[in-house]
Design an enzyme around this catalytic site. Structure first.
Site, PDB file in Angstrom:
ATOM      1  CB  SER A 163      -0.878   0.021   1.258  1.00 10.48           C
ATOM      2  OG  SER A 163      -1.504   1.279   1.435  1.00 10.48           O
ATOM      3  CE1 TYR A 189      -3.022  -1.640   5.887  1.00  3.86           C
ATOM      4  CE2 TYR A 189      -2.421   0.597   5.288  1.00  3.86           C
ATOM      5  CZ  TYR A 189      -2.926  -0.638   4.941  1.00  3.86           C
ATOM      6  OH  TYR A 189      -3.332  -0.873   3.644  1.00  3.86           O
TER       7      TYR A 189
END
Length: 330
Positions: A163, A189
């Protein structure tokens, strides 16, 4: 810190952010190919499965909730479902053992399942859940499928869904599980997504000689169930809500739709444009550019493409999982 980065040279592939998964296949026939797509019954994973199966591949979808997967994938030809929980090492081994026992090769492995910005959760080992699910679970799964599946294919690709969120933090090799620092859901994350990219770097280095290439990618910003743990402030922060608190649909939000979001994973898994290439981070169906650490835009940061960091993470991942990834094993 000094980084030595992988070669990140855009191909100018002819695709862009608007390319869909079907367009990224460019008419390729995948008949006879076997694929596994984790997270393949929701969001981008579901669209990835639809594209690969539609092109003729047989796709196995591991699912923590097989009943939910069955409902999502109902009527889709060439798709199978099996039970798997990436937070459970024994479940990973059971899934892999069953696949190896089937005698099938594995031509495409898309490591796409993940969680994002969750409250602090730990697995039975005490490992932070985002790192354990997004990275360690896929590390163990790929390692266990390696000897008799990926190598058996002789030409295979492993695709790790990272990501742009990796830009917020690299992997903290000293305290990846937030045992000695306050937990931050976004840093957790980000480090798991940096880990996805670094895993592809080291896997490709070790596996290329055996015909297996690895890639990581940013799919784009898409409204999917991955956002389920975000509160209203988070949703506004990522651009998913307008000033009135209403969902910003693509393209007004700058988000992609699901078909566009799945395109880069499908491109990495199948495109002849990537023949002879590996270990790179991609976006918008092309190899991404290497950008400065403080860049606020797209591209890959040095800490997510550094072979030294990738090797260090690899060794720690073997220790954390107890699984040795032997690329020379038959």
């Amino acid at each position: 810190m000094t980084y030595t980065t992988t070669l990140q040279t855009p191909l100018h592939s002819g695709f862009d952010a608007r390319t869909t998964a079907t367009e990224a296949l460019a008419g390729r026939d995948l008949s006879g190919m076997q694929a596994i797509v984790t997270g393949g019954y929701s969001g981008l994973g579901l669209e990835t499965v639809r594209a690969l199966a539609g092109a003729g591949a047989t796709v196995l979808v591991p699912a923590r909730d097989p009943h939910q997967a069955q409902a999502a994938l109902h009527g889709m030809a060439g798709v199978e479902i099996a039970t798997l929980d990436l937070l459970d090492p024994q479940a990973i081994d059971t899934f892999a053992d069953a696949y190896l026992a089937s005698g099938r090769a594995l031509h495409i492995l898309v490591n796409g399942a993940g969680i994002m910005a969750t409250p602090l959760l730990r697995d039975a080992r005490g490992y932070e859940a985002q790192f354990a699910t997004n990275h360690l679970g896929h590390f163990q799964l790929t390692a266990r499928l390696w000897p008799a599946a990926l190598r058996r294919a002789q030409s295979a690709r492993v695709v790790c869904v990272s990501s742009l969120g990796h830009r917020q933090a690299g992997v903290d090799l000293d305290d990846p599980h937030f045992l000695h620092q306050p937990y931050d859901k976004w840093r957790a994350y980000a480090q798991s997504k940096s880990a996805n990219a670094l895993f592809a770097v080291e896997l490709d280095r070790l596996a290329a000689a055996h015909g297996v290439r690895a890639f990581s990618l940013h799919p784009g910003a898409i409204l999917t169930p991955l956002l389920r743990h975000l509160d209203l402030d988070d949703m506004r922060g990522v651009g998913a809500l307008d000033e009135q608190g209403q969902v910003n649909p693509p393209p007004q939000s700058g988000f992609k739709n699901v078909a566009q979001g799945a395109a880069t994973a499908v491109w990495c898994a199948t495109s002849a444009q990537l023949d002879g290439i590996g270990g790179v981070y991609c976006e918008d169906c092309d190899i991404a550019a290497l950008v400065a650490d403080d860049s606020t835009g797209s591209g890959v940061r040095r800490w997510a493409s550094d072979p030294v960091q990738a090797r260090q993470l690899w060794m720690q991942s073997e220790q954390m999982t107890g699984v040795r990834f032997d690329c020379d094993a038959e």
